[in-house]
Enzyme design. Structure first.
Site, short mmCIF file in Angstrom:
data_model
loop_
_atom_site.label_atom_id
_atom_site.label_comp_id
_atom_site.label_asym_id
_atom_site.label_seq_id
_atom_site.Cartn_x
_atom_site.Cartn_y
_atom_site.Cartn_z
N GLY A 1 0.84 -1.19 0.00
CA GLY A 1 0.00 0.00 0.00
C GLY A 1 0.87 1.24 0.00
O GLY A 1 2.00 1.23 -0.50
N ARG A 2 0.37 2.31 0.60
CA ARG A 2 1.13 3.57 0.62
C ARG A 2 2.49 3.38 1.29
O ARG A 2 3.53 3.78 0.76
CB ARG A 2 0.34 4.65 1.36
CG ARG A 2 -0.97 5.06 0.71
CD ARG A 2 -1.61 6.16 1.54
NE ARG A 2 -2.93 6.54 1.07
CZ ARG A 2 -4.07 6.01 1.48
NH1 ARG A 2 -4.04 5.05 2.40
NH2 ARG A 2 -5.23 6.42 1.01
N ARG A 61 -2.95 -8.63 -1.28
CA ARG A 61 -4.21 -9.32 -1.57
C ARG A 61 -4.40 -9.50 -3.07
O ARG A 61 -4.99 -10.48 -3.51
CB ARG A 61 -5.39 -8.55 -0.97
CG ARG A 61 -5.48 -8.62 0.54
CD ARG A 61 -6.62 -7.76 1.05
NE ARG A 61 -6.42 -6.35 0.71
CZ ARG A 61 -7.31 -5.40 0.95
NH1 ARG A 61 -8.47 -5.71 1.51
NH2 ARG A 61 -7.05 -4.14 0.63
N THR A 62 -3.93 -8.53 -3.83
CA THR A 62 -4.04 -8.59 -5.29
C THR A 62 -2.72 -8.16 -5.92
O THR A 62 -1.94 -7.43 -5.32
CB THR A 62 -5.15 -7.66 -5.81
OG1 THR A 62 -4.89 -6.32 -5.36
CG2 THR A 62 -6.52 -8.10 -5.27
N ILE A 108 6.85 -2.90 11.09
CA ILE A 108 6.39 -1.53 11.34
C ILE A 108 4.88 -1.45 11.13
O ILE A 108 4.32 -0.36 11.03
CB ILE A 108 7.13 -0.50 10.45
CG1 ILE A 108 7.18 -0.93 8.98
CG2 ILE A 108 8.55 -0.30 10.96
CD1 ILE A 108 5.96 -0.67 8.20
N GLY A 109 4.23 -2.63 11.10
CA GLY A 109 2.78 -2.68 10.92
C GLY A 109 2.07 -2.60 12.26
O GLY A 109 1.95 -1.54 12.86
N ARG A 110 1.61 -3.76 12.73
CA ARG A 110 0.99 -3.88 14.04
C ARG A 110 1.57 -5.11 14.74
O ARG A 110 1.93 -6.09 14.08
CB ARG A 110 -0.53 -4.02 13.93
CG ARG A 110 -1.25 -2.74 13.51
CD ARG A 110 -1.26 -1.73 14.66
NE ARG A 110 -2.02 -0.53 14.33
CZ ARG A 110 -1.51 0.59 13.86
NH1 ARG A 110 -0.21 0.66 13.61
NH2 ARG A 110 -2.28 1.63 13.62
N ASP A 137 8.99 -2.31 15.78
CA ASP A 137 8.48 -1.04 16.31
C ASP A 137 7.15 -1.26 17.00
O ASP A 137 6.65 -0.34 17.66
CB ASP A 137 8.31 -0.03 15.17
CG ASP A 137 7.87 1.34 15.66
OD1 ASP A 137 8.42 1.80 16.68
OD2 ASP A 137 6.97 1.94 15.05
N GLU A 173 1.19 -4.00 23.58
CA GLU A 173 1.84 -2.73 23.93
C GLU A 173 1.17 -2.07 25.13
O GLU A 173 -0.05 -2.12 25.25
CB GLU A 173 1.79 -1.79 22.72
CG GLU A 173 2.59 -2.31 21.53
CD GLU A 173 2.45 -1.40 20.31
OE1 GLU A 173 1.82 -0.32 20.41
OE2 GLU A 173 2.95 -1.78 19.25
N HIS A 224 7.05 1.85 19.40
CA HIS A 224 5.99 2.25 18.46
C HIS A 224 6.09 3.74 18.12
O HIS A 224 5.21 4.53 18.45
CB HIS A 224 4.61 1.93 19.02
CG HIS A 224 3.54 1.87 17.96
ND1 HIS A 224 2.37 1.18 18.12
CD2 HIS A 224 3.47 2.43 16.71
CE1 HIS A 224 1.62 1.31 17.02
NE2 HIS A 224 2.28 2.06 16.16
N GLY A 255 6.82 4.86 14.85
CA GLY A 255 6.88 4.97 13.39
C GLY A 255 6.54 6.34 12.85
O GLY A 255 7.21 6.85 11.95
#
Length: 313
Positions: free
Chosen positions: A153-154, A175-176, A230-232, A256, A261, A279, A281
Site C-alpha cells: 500500500g502507501r 491481496r491482489t 512496522i505494521g501492528r 516497532d 503494547e 511504536h 513509526g
C-alpha cells in the site's frame, strides 16, 4: 461547536489536545477514575470519539454513546474501531493516511540498517569503553539484499522505493497483484519469505492478517533472514518469534510494534539480534502535528456539514 462533546480516549498529542479544547467540549477518558460514571454523565453530549492505535471505539463504547456521530482516528490503522458497528449505526469514521507514510517508511529503512549493521550494539560498544580493547565485530551488508514486503500500500510502496536506492531487488505479497509495479509478486507469504533476505510487514491489521508471520513464515525466511515489523504487533506470532530467534532459526528481528503494547516479552531483552522501538513509526513533531490537523479538520468538516477530509466509513 463548544457544546459538542468530544471524547479523547488516551494521551496522543498535546498539540491535538489543545486544538480540540479550543473548539469543543473535550473529555479526557484516561483521566477519569470512574470511566463508567464519565460515560453515563456525558453520554448524551458526546458526539465524537478520538482514538488511535492503542484505544479506539469498540462495540460497547459505541452502544454506550447514543448520540455518537463520528470516530476520528489519530492513526492510519483502524483495528481498534468496530467498523461494522459504525456502519450499522451510521457513524462516520476517519483516519490519518498519507501524512505518516514517509516517516514510517524512513523508520523501516532505519530499522533494517540498525539490525544488519548492529548500530545499537556499536553505540553501546563505544560508550562502554570496549573499543579500546579491540575492533567491533563485522556486520552484514544491506545494499543488494532482496527485500520482501507484506502489503504494498502507501507505506509498503514508500519502503520499496527507499530500498531500491540501496540496489535491493523488491518482492511483495498483497491481496491482489499490483499491475502498475515491476516488483515480483508472490502468491503466499511463505513463498515471499523463501525468496527474501529481509521481510518487512507493512499491511493493515485484520483478522486475516493476524499472525500472518507465523512459524512457517519464519522458517522460510531462515537463519540468515531478518524480520522488520512496522505494521501492528499482532501481525507477528511473538511466542514463535522468540523461539525462532533463540533457536537460531531466524537471523534477527527489528520491531516497532508488539502484541500487547506497551508490554514487551522480556525474553527479547537479552537478545543481541533484535532492535526494539516503542511504536514510534510516525513519531516526529511534524507528522504528529499534521495528523492532529487532519483529526481536527475532519471533526470540523463533519459538524459543519461539509465533506470529510479522509473518510473511511
Amino acid at each position: 461547536m463548544e457544546s459538542i462533546g468530544v471524547l479523547m480516549m488516551c494521551p496522543m498529542s498535546s498539540y491535538l489536545e489543545n486544538e480540540l479544547e479550543k473548539r469543543f467540549n473535550l473529555l479526557r477518558f484516561w483521566t477519569s477514575p470512574e470511566k463508567s460514571v464519565l460515560l453515563e454523565t456525558h453520554r448524551n453530549s458526546i458526539r465524537a470519539v478520538v482514538g488511535n492505535a492503542s484505544a479506539g471505539a469498540d462495540a460497547q463504547l459505541i452502544s454506550d454513546l447514543p448520540n455518537l456521530e463520528i470516530v476520528s482516528s489519530f492513526s492510519v490503522g483502524l483495528d481498534k474501531i468496530d467498523l461494522g458497528k459504525c456502519k450499522e449505526k451510521g457513524i462516520r469514521v476517519t483516519n490519518t493516511p498519507d501524512v505518516l507514510t514517509e516517516d514510517v517508511a524512513d523508520l523501516a529503512i532505519g530499522l533494517i540498517l540498525a539490525l544488519l549493521r548492529r548500530l545499537c550494539e556499536c553505540d553501546r560498544y563505544v560508550r562502554s569503553g570496549k573499543w579500546k580493547q579491540g575492533e567491533f565485530q563485522l556486520t552484514t551488508k544491506f545494499s543488494g539484499k532482496s527485500v520482501g514486503i507484506i502489503g504494498l500500500g502507501r507505506i509498503g510502496t514508500a519502503i520499496a522505493k527507499r530500498a531500491e536506492a540501496f540496489s535491493c531487488p523488491i518482492n511483495y505479497y498483497s491481496r491482489t497483484i499490483k499491475p502498475d509495479v515491476a516488483y515480483k509478486y508472490y502468491p503466499t507469504v511463505v513463498d515471499l519469505a523463501q525468496n527474501s533476505d529481509i521481510l518487512v510487514v507493512a499491511c493493515p491489521l485484520t483478522e486475516q492478517t493476524r499472525h500472518i508471520v507465523d512459524r512457517q513464515v519464519m522458517d522460510a525466511l531462515g537463519a540468515k533472514g531478518v524480520l522488520i515489523n512496522i505494521g501492528r504487533g499482532p501481525h507477528v506470532d511473538e511466542q514463535e518469534l522468540i523461539k525462532a530467534l533463540t533457536e537460531g532459526r531466524l537471523g534477527g528481528a527489528a520491531l516497532d510494534v508488539f502484541e500487547q503494547e506497551p508490554h514487551v516479552p522480556e525474553e527479547l531483552f537479552g537478545l543481541e539480534n533484535v532492535v526494539l522501538l516503542p511504536h514510534v513509526g510516525s513519531g516526529t513533531v511534524e507528522t504528529r502535528n499534521a495528523m492532529a490537523d487532519l483529526v481536527v479538520g475532519n471533526l470540523e468538516a463533519h459538524f459543519s456539514g461539509k465533506s470529510l477530509l479522509t473518510p473511511v466509513v
